[in-house]
Design a protein around this motif. Structure first.
Motif, short mmCIF file in Angstrom:
data_model
loop_
_atom_site.label_atom_id
_atom_site.label_comp_id
_atom_site.label_asym_id
_atom_site.label_seq_id
_atom_site.Cartn_x
_atom_site.Cartn_y
_atom_site.Cartn_z
N ASP A 183 119.76 -12.93 -2.79
CA ASP A 183 118.36 -12.86 -3.21
C ASP A 183 118.31 -12.93 -4.73
OD1 ASP A 183 115.77 -12.11 -3.94
OD2 ASP A 183 115.54 -10.80 -2.21
N ALA A 184 117.90 -14.08 -5.26
CA ALA A 184 117.92 -14.29 -6.71
C ALA A 184 117.03 -13.31 -7.45
CB ALA A 184 117.50 -15.72 -7.02
N ILE A 185 115.95 -12.89 -6.83
CA ILE A 185 115.05 -11.92 -7.49
C ILE A 185 115.71 -10.55 -7.55
CG2 ILE A 185 112.83 -10.74 -7.32
CD1 ILE A 185 111.71 -13.28 -6.05
N GLY A 189 120.03 -10.91 -13.35
CA GLY A 189 120.68 -10.23 -14.45
C GLY A 189 121.76 -9.25 -14.05
N LEU A 190 122.10 -9.20 -12.77
CA LEU A 190 123.08 -8.22 -12.29
C LEU A 190 124.50 -8.61 -12.68
CD1 LEU A 190 123.57 -5.66 -10.55
CD2 LEU A 190 123.78 -7.19 -8.58
N GLY A 211 123.63 -12.29 -12.05
CA GLY A 211 122.91 -12.44 -10.80
C GLY A 211 123.54 -13.38 -9.79
N ALA A 212 124.49 -14.21 -10.22
CA ALA A 212 125.15 -15.14 -9.30
C ALA A 212 126.32 -14.43 -8.60
CB ALA A 212 125.65 -16.37 -10.04
N GLY A 263 126.26 1.43 -4.31
CA GLY A 263 126.57 1.19 -2.90
C GLY A 263 125.35 0.96 -2.03
N PRO A 264 124.37 1.91 -2.03
CA PRO A 264 123.20 1.71 -1.17
C PRO A 264 122.36 0.49 -1.54
CG PRO A 264 123.41 4.01 -1.84
CD PRO A 264 124.39 3.23 -2.65
N ARG A 265 122.51 -0.01 -2.76
CA ARG A 265 121.73 -1.17 -3.19
C ARG A 265 122.31 -2.49 -2.66
NH1 ARG A 265 121.01 0.18 -9.67
NH2 ARG A 265 120.26 2.34 -9.41
N PHE A 266 123.58 -2.48 -2.27
CA PHE A 266 124.28 -3.71 -1.94
C PHE A 266 123.58 -4.56 -0.88
CE2 PHE A 266 127.71 -6.01 0.33
CZ PHE A 266 128.18 -6.80 -0.70
N PRO A 267 123.16 -4.00 0.27
CA PRO A 267 122.53 -4.86 1.28
C PRO A 267 121.27 -5.56 0.81
CG PRO A 267 123.15 -2.72 2.21
CD PRO A 267 123.30 -2.62 0.72
N ALA A 268 120.54 -4.95 -0.13
CA ALA A 268 119.29 -5.52 -0.59
C ALA A 268 119.49 -6.78 -1.43
CB ALA A 268 118.49 -4.49 -1.39
N TYR A 269 120.72 -7.07 -1.82
CA TYR A 269 121.00 -8.26 -2.63
C TYR A 269 121.08 -9.53 -1.79
CZ TYR A 269 122.26 -4.86 -6.25
OH TYR A 269 122.25 -3.83 -7.16
#
Length: 273
Positions: A183-185, A189-190, A211-212, A263-269
């Motif tokens: 998910d590019a949004i 910047g990640l 972000g890539a 860790g919990p943020r990973f699936p949302a990417y």
């Protein structure tokens, strides 16, 4: 005794993958044949049991064609494009009866394996999820059936067929597909590095640079966050069937490292088609 064709597939695909494809297709067929009503809704989807089964029959036929080297177009390769193509294809295919669809799902899974046995394993093929060889295509077929087989089992209140061994066989596709469904949004910047380890074996690394996502079977040096996860939970979470919060509450996933909060943020990417 195993057939000659079965021996050929076993030599082309990773150990256990051909059998996992066959048994998963048969497990789905068994669910359908015992279904009292294919018009029943499927939790979390807008489709009925009959529509999920029809989609599986169509998808297995498409993958059998791709495995045989036949050109098939289906969407534009994005999750949104594939979803739109799925709806269009489903609208043009009227079968919703359990027995014919069960037979198609098993037959087309077998046709895909037959095509794999008769062609070079490392040849690059064009699929709805981009270019991949026949080994990854087999993993793709398995992953797709597991996701929708789980949907059908939930809808029919029957045990599902997703198990750790089959999840590990889905990893070649998952690793190759993840950059395409980033998910590019969400990742804008990640810059961070993840190591993901499945309980009992199986691992991959994800490095985000501006972000890539770069994903591979090797783990990155000095990851910012290491995720240890039960395999079935991993697949269901990756396919959007399970939430990270619930999995962590049940002790099915752990995160540590310099940035454990990542860790919990990973699936949302990622966005599954």
């Amino acid at each position: 005794m195993e057939s000659a064709a079965g021996q050929e597939v076993r030599g082309v695909l990773p150990e256990g993958l051909a059998e996992a494809i066959r048994t998963t297709a048969e497990d789905i067929a068994e669910l359908l044949r015992a279904a009292p009503d294919t018009g029943a809704p499927v939790p979390g989807l807008t489709w009925t049991v009959g529509e999920v089964a029809a989609h599986l029959a169509q998808a297995n036929a498409l993958m059998a064609d791709v495995a045989a080297g036949r050109q098939r177009s289906h969407g534009d390769g994005t999750p949104q494009g594939i979803a739109a193509a799925n709806e269009e294809a489903l609208a043009a295919f009227g079968e919703r009866t359990a027995e014919p669809l069960a037979t198609m799902i098993v037959a087309q899974a077998a046709a895909c394996l037959d095509a794999v046995s008769g062609h070079p394993a490392d040849e690059t093929l064009m699929t709805p999820m981009g270019p991949m060889n026949r080994v990854v295509l087999g993993s793709y077929l398995l992953t797709h059936m597991l996701g929708h087989g789980y949907d059908l089992a939930r809808a029919l209140r029957r045990p599902h067929m997703v198990d750790p061994a089959r999840v590990r066989l889905a990893l070649p596709f998952m690793v190759q597909a993840m950059p395409r469904v980033t998910d590019a949004i969400a990742t804008a910047g990640l810059n961070t590095r993840y190591a993901v380890r499945l309980w009992g074996g199986g691992r991959f690394g994800v490095t985000f640079t501006d972000g890539a996502a770069a994903v591979g079977h090797e783990l990155p040096d000095r990851p910012d966050c290491t995720i240890s996860i039960e395999p079935v939970t991993f697949l269901l979470m990756a396919l959007g069937r399970s939430s990270p919060v619930g999995a962590m509450a049940r002790g099915r996933v752990f995160a540590w490292g310099r940035k454990p909060w990542m860790g919990p943020r990973f699936p949302a990417y990622f966005k599954a088609p």
